[in-house]
Each structure stands twice: as structure tokens, then as C-alpha cells.
Design an enzyme around this catalytic site. Structure first.
Site, mmCIF file in Angstrom:
data_model
loop_
_atom_site.group_PDB
_atom_site.id
_atom_site.type_symbol
_atom_site.label_atom_id
_atom_site.label_comp_id
_atom_site.label_asym_id
_atom_site.label_seq_id
_atom_site.Cartn_x
_atom_site.Cartn_y
_atom_site.Cartn_z
ATOM 1 C CG LEU A 136 -1.960 -1.082 1.332
ATOM 2 C CD1 LEU A 136 -2.984 -0.712 2.379
ATOM 3 C CD2 LEU A 136 -2.627 -1.382 0.006
ATOM 4 N N GLY A 181 0.912 -6.161 0.796
ATOM 5 C CA GLY A 181 -0.185 -6.051 -0.152
ATOM 6 C C GLY A 181 0.079 -6.808 -1.436
#
Length: 330
Positions: A136, A181
């Protein structure tokens, strides 16, 4: 209260969504509104083609005219109708950070392919050297309003939900490092092929930063490598090199770096040899409980994330992390 954050990288800038035919801030806002809608993006998108290879584009019902002031798209999709297989290239320099714009474009691209019944398989890879996705984007969580943070987290959820429940065969062609992520995105796929390069790593390393992965990250990893391995990995925030990742089942196959895409294409042929209905029903049977768990707790999960990320202490930590990155660059 649960704590929700992912390991992230600062990409340096956040540009607007730019799928073929989508350029203005008004278009961006329209797409985000669609993403906020619990009904998803269905009905807003259509697939158009001029040959056997299809590029993702936006329906005229959403965008009325082509604009010339282009921004480079973060996602490039090539769909070969002759094989029924799409290749998705993540191309958001420098490290395919998962910003709101990136996630929105990613979800739209995925939705369009899902709506085209002739598309049976999807290979996801990176156009950026040495990285699949670094996680992220910190700038989506630093100094943002609660509303913006909530919008961002819903987009992260949407990415996971669409990939994890996809009717297509999904293969992650991991040609670089894939922390947090990026690891989550890889684990949502049906099969993972990673470049056999000891410099690359993959894993959910949140606790190394003093933060905690959400329950649906945890559940996805348990479904992939088992409970005990997940417990150790998450508590210690472990990142695995390719051979270690293969040993625990975090990836399914290692190949030389220049053979990742070729192997993914060959592997896809084997998966597509299985009748779609039997494979899809089996996949749904395996994954539905995990999907339902997030779906039924989606709003609470967003609120927990927003409450956590907007705390003064967390914002201070994010500021210190940004300052550290700035010093490293200088």
C-alpha cells in the site's frame, strides 16, 4: 478494536485513474462513486475490441468523449480472444504501490474481463523491474480525511474480493519482490509462479512495523500455507526468499526469471483443460466461507481501519516513516 494496516511504500506521486478513454477528474470521481456502491461496478463497463487482442476501455455510458490530455495508465491488459487468456501488466512506477487510483483501475480492469464470458484465464505480472508490488501507498493514509481513508480501504477490500472470487483461472507471475499487499494479491490467485532469484522476497511483514494484518489477510494466508505456518509468519512478520516460499507453499513453482511468463502461459493451458463449471464450483466451495466472512463484516472492517489509521500516534509514526524515506533518498 482490531488494527489494520499493510506494509507500504511511498511511490512519490499519485496520479489520476487513466484507463483507455478515462482522463479527467470527473471520470475519476464517477468511477470511485461506482466503487463505493456496494453493488460494485457491474453495469458501468463494457468490453470493446478491434481484433483478437482486446485492450481495456471505458463504456461510452460512463465517458462520453475521448480526451487527449493523457496520463499513463497503471494497468495494461492484453486479452487474446483466440486463447481466452488475458495478461495484466501492473505498470505503476517505481514499485506498483497500491494507491486508490491504482486499485480503482485494477478493479475496473478485472471487472471488465470477468464480464466477458470468453475470458477464461488471467495472468497477473509486473512491468516494473525487480518488484511485483510493494504494497500500500503510505500517502493514501497520511494526512487524509476519515472519508478518504474509508474510500481507500474499501478499494483494498474490493481488489481482494474480486480476485479471490473470480470465475477466471488466475495465475500470479511473480517476477520480483512481493511484500504485504503484493503478497496478498498473489495469494488470491489460483496458482503462483515466482522468479527463482534469492534477492526477491514475499510475505506479510506487518508486525515488523508494529502493526497488525487484517483478519482477511490472515485467513487468506491460512488457506494457503496452513494455520501454524501462518501463525509464525504473521507474529514474526517474516519475508521469505523464493526457495523458502516454495517450501512452505506460499508459491507453487520457481522458474528462472526469464521463464516466468512462458511458464505461466503453459500452466494456464493445463488449468483451462478442466471444465469451467466444475472448477468454478470447486473454487467457490473452497473460498466462499472466507469471502462471506469479509462481506458480512465489511463496514465494520472499514470503520476499524479508519479509527486506527487516523489516530494521532499512528499519523506520527507515518510521518516519521516518510521522513526516514526522504533521508534515504537524499
Amino acid at each position: 478494536m482490531a488494527l489494520y494496516v499493510i506494509f507500504f511504500f511511498h511511490s512519490g506521486s499519485i496520479s489520476s485513474v487513466s484507463i483507455h478513454g478515462l482522463r479527467s477528474s470527473e471520470d475519476n470521481m464517477a468511477l470511485r462513486a461506482a466503487l463505493r456502491n456496494k453493488g460494485g461496478l457491474s453495469g458501468l463497463l463494457s468490453l470493446s475490441s478491434s481484433s483478437s487482442h482486446v485492450r481495456v476501455c471505458v463504456s461510452p455510458t460512463l465517458v462520453t468523449q475521448q480526451r487527449n490530455n493523457s496520463t499513463s495508465p497503471k494497468i495494461k491488459v492484453d486479452f487474446d480472444q483466440s486463447t481466452g487468456v488475458a495478461m495484466m501488466h501492473m505498470q505503476s512506477p517505481p514499485v506498483n504501490s497500491l494507491s486508490l487510483d491504482f486499485l480503482t483501475e485494477f478493479c475496473i480492469s478485472l471487472e471488465k474481463l470477468e464480464m466477458d464470458k470468453s475470458c477464461r484465464g488471467l495472468i497477473i505480472t509486473s512491468s516494473q523491474p525487480k518488484v511485483f508490488s510493494a504494497g500500500l501507498d503510505i500517502m493514501e493514509m497520511y494526512g487524509k480525511s476519515p472519508e478518504r481513508c474509508g474510500e481507500f480501504w474499501r478499494a483494498v477490500q474490493e481488489m481482494w474480493l474480486k480476485l479471490y472470487s473470480s470465475n477466471m483461472v488466475t495465475i500470479a507471475a511473480i517476477n520480483g519482490s512481493s511484500p504485504a499487499g503484493g503478497c496478498l494479491m498473489s495469494m488470491t490467485c489460483d496458482y503462483r509462479i515466482m522468479a527463482d532469484n534469492p534477492r526477491y522476497s514475499i510475505g506479510l511483514n506487518e508486525t515488523q512495523l508494529g502493526i497488525v494484518a487484517p483478519f482477511w489477510f490472515k485467513d487468506t494466508m491460512i488457506n494457503t500455507v496452513g494455520h501454524r505456518t501462518t501463525e509464525i509468519a504473521l507474529e514474526l512478520g517474516l519475508l521469505y526468499n523464493p526457495s523458502e516460499a516454495l517450501k512452505i507453499g506460499l508459491v507453487d513453482q520457481l522458474v528462472p526469471e526469464d521463464q516466468v511468463l512462458t511458464t505461466a502461459t503453459q500452466t494456464m493451458t493445463k488449468w483451462l483443460a478442466i471444465p469451467d463449471h466444475a472448477r468454478q464450483i470447486t473454487k467457490s466451495m473452497m473460498r466462499k466461507p472466507t469471502i462471506d466472512k469479509l462481506t458480512s463484516n465489511r463496514e465494520a472492517d472499514i470503520q476499524n481501519f479508519v479509527s486506527f489509521i487516523t489516530k494521532d500516534s499512528i499519523q506520527k509514526s507515518l510521518r516519521m516513516y516518510l521522513e526516514m524515506l526522504k533521508k534515504r533518498r537524499s
